[in-house]
Design a protein around this motif. Structure first.
Motif, short mmCIF file in Angstrom:
data_model
loop_
_atom_site.label_atom_id
_atom_site.label_comp_id
_atom_site.label_asym_id
_atom_site.label_seq_id
_atom_site.Cartn_x
_atom_site.Cartn_y
_atom_site.Cartn_z
N ALA A 165 22.92 32.52 43.25
CA ALA A 165 22.15 33.21 42.21
C ALA A 165 22.96 34.34 41.60
N ILE A 166 23.62 35.12 42.44
CA ILE A 166 24.38 36.27 41.95
C ILE A 166 25.62 35.81 41.18
N VAL A 167 26.31 34.79 41.68
CA VAL A 167 27.51 34.30 41.01
C VAL A 167 27.18 33.75 39.63
N ALA A 200 27.19 34.15 33.77
CA ALA A 200 26.44 34.13 32.52
C ALA A 200 26.64 35.42 31.75
N ALA A 201 26.62 36.55 32.46
CA ALA A 201 26.84 37.84 31.80
C ALA A 201 28.23 37.91 31.18
N ALA A 225 30.82 46.07 33.59
CA ALA A 225 29.42 46.12 33.14
C ALA A 225 28.60 45.04 33.83
N ALA A 226 29.17 43.84 33.95
CA ALA A 226 28.46 42.74 34.61
C ALA A 226 28.20 43.09 36.07
N LEU A 227 29.15 43.72 36.73
CA LEU A 227 28.97 44.11 38.12
C LEU A 227 27.91 45.19 38.26
N LEU A 228 27.85 46.12 37.29
CA LEU A 228 26.82 47.16 37.34
C LEU A 228 25.42 46.56 37.19
N LEU A 269 24.58 43.52 37.99
CA LEU A 269 24.28 42.80 39.22
C LEU A 269 23.90 43.75 40.34
N ALA A 270 24.55 44.92 40.37
CA ALA A 270 24.20 45.91 41.39
C ALA A 270 22.74 46.32 41.26
N ALA A 271 22.28 46.49 40.01
CA ALA A 271 20.87 46.83 39.78
C ALA A 271 19.97 45.65 40.11
N ALA A 272 20.46 44.43 39.81
CA ALA A 272 19.64 43.23 40.05
C ALA A 272 19.53 42.92 41.53
#
Length: 197
Positions: free
Chosen positions: A92-94, A99-100, A109-112, A114-117
């Motif tokens: 799910a995370i990958v 996609a981002a 930005a994508a990692l940030l 995901l960190a929130a998600a």
């Protein structure tokens, strides 16, 4: 020191994130239904577990997840179920990250995002494993496939047909995948109208 130099450690991080344990009644219900389906040789049409009067026809819309959970537990016990949850959560995370990136997000930005998600994703994985876990992974996969199609690989949309059939037998959240496709289609139509105006 760049964080990305340690990307081989990422699977172990997710294994740690999804390895906590809590008892969950839904899991045992799913596995019992899965065992019953295996013993009968088909998906049961009557709810033999209910202790109150039920309807004559039982539609077990998550029958496939029950069979998967039952077989994994029979072969590898609770450890197998924890590994399944880690694998599905990692997927799910990958896919959300990919996609981002397809949408043009910078790596940081994508990692940030995901960190929130993670907070929401981990909440969805707050028990040993549940059928809803598959919906997180498949929704992220659909998001990724739609982004690939939007960026010039429309044939990948054909994958959504068998994946939807599989998803529909794992969890009722497959409806969100259909809605995501519909949302993308409407968005493309509206963008086409704007460009043509």
């Amino acid at each position: 020191i760049r964080f990305f130099n340690y990307w081989p450690l990422t699977p172990f991080l997710f294994l740690l994130l999804f390895s906590f344990q809590e008892a969950d009644l839904d899991l045992w219900g799913r596995m019992a239904a899965g065992r019953l389906a295996v013993e009968l040789g088909h998906v049961p049409k009557q709810d033999v577990f209910a202790y109150v009067p039920t309807k004559p026809l039982w539609v077990d819309h998550e029958w496939l997840s029950g069979r998967i959970f039952y077989h994994i537990h029979r072969l590898w016990g609770g450890t197998g179920l924890l590994c399944l949850r880690a694998l599905v959560g990692f997927a799910a995370i990958v896919f959300a990250y990919l996609a981002a990136r397809r949408r043009g997000a910078a790596r940081w930005a994508a990692l940030l995002v995901l960190a929130a998600a993670w907070i929401l994703i981990i909440q969805g994985f707050n028990t040993v494993v549940r059928a809803q876990s598959f919906s997180f992974a498949f929704f992220a996969l659909f998001f990724y496939l739609l982004e690939r199609a939007r960026n010039g690989s429309p044939r990948l949309l054909l994958l959504t047909i068998p994946v939807t059939a599989l998803w529909a037998n794992l969890h009722g959240g497959f409806v969100t995948g259909v809605m995501l496709i519909f949302g993308y289609a409407v968005g493309r139509l509206l963008l086409g109208e704007v460009k043509g105006a």
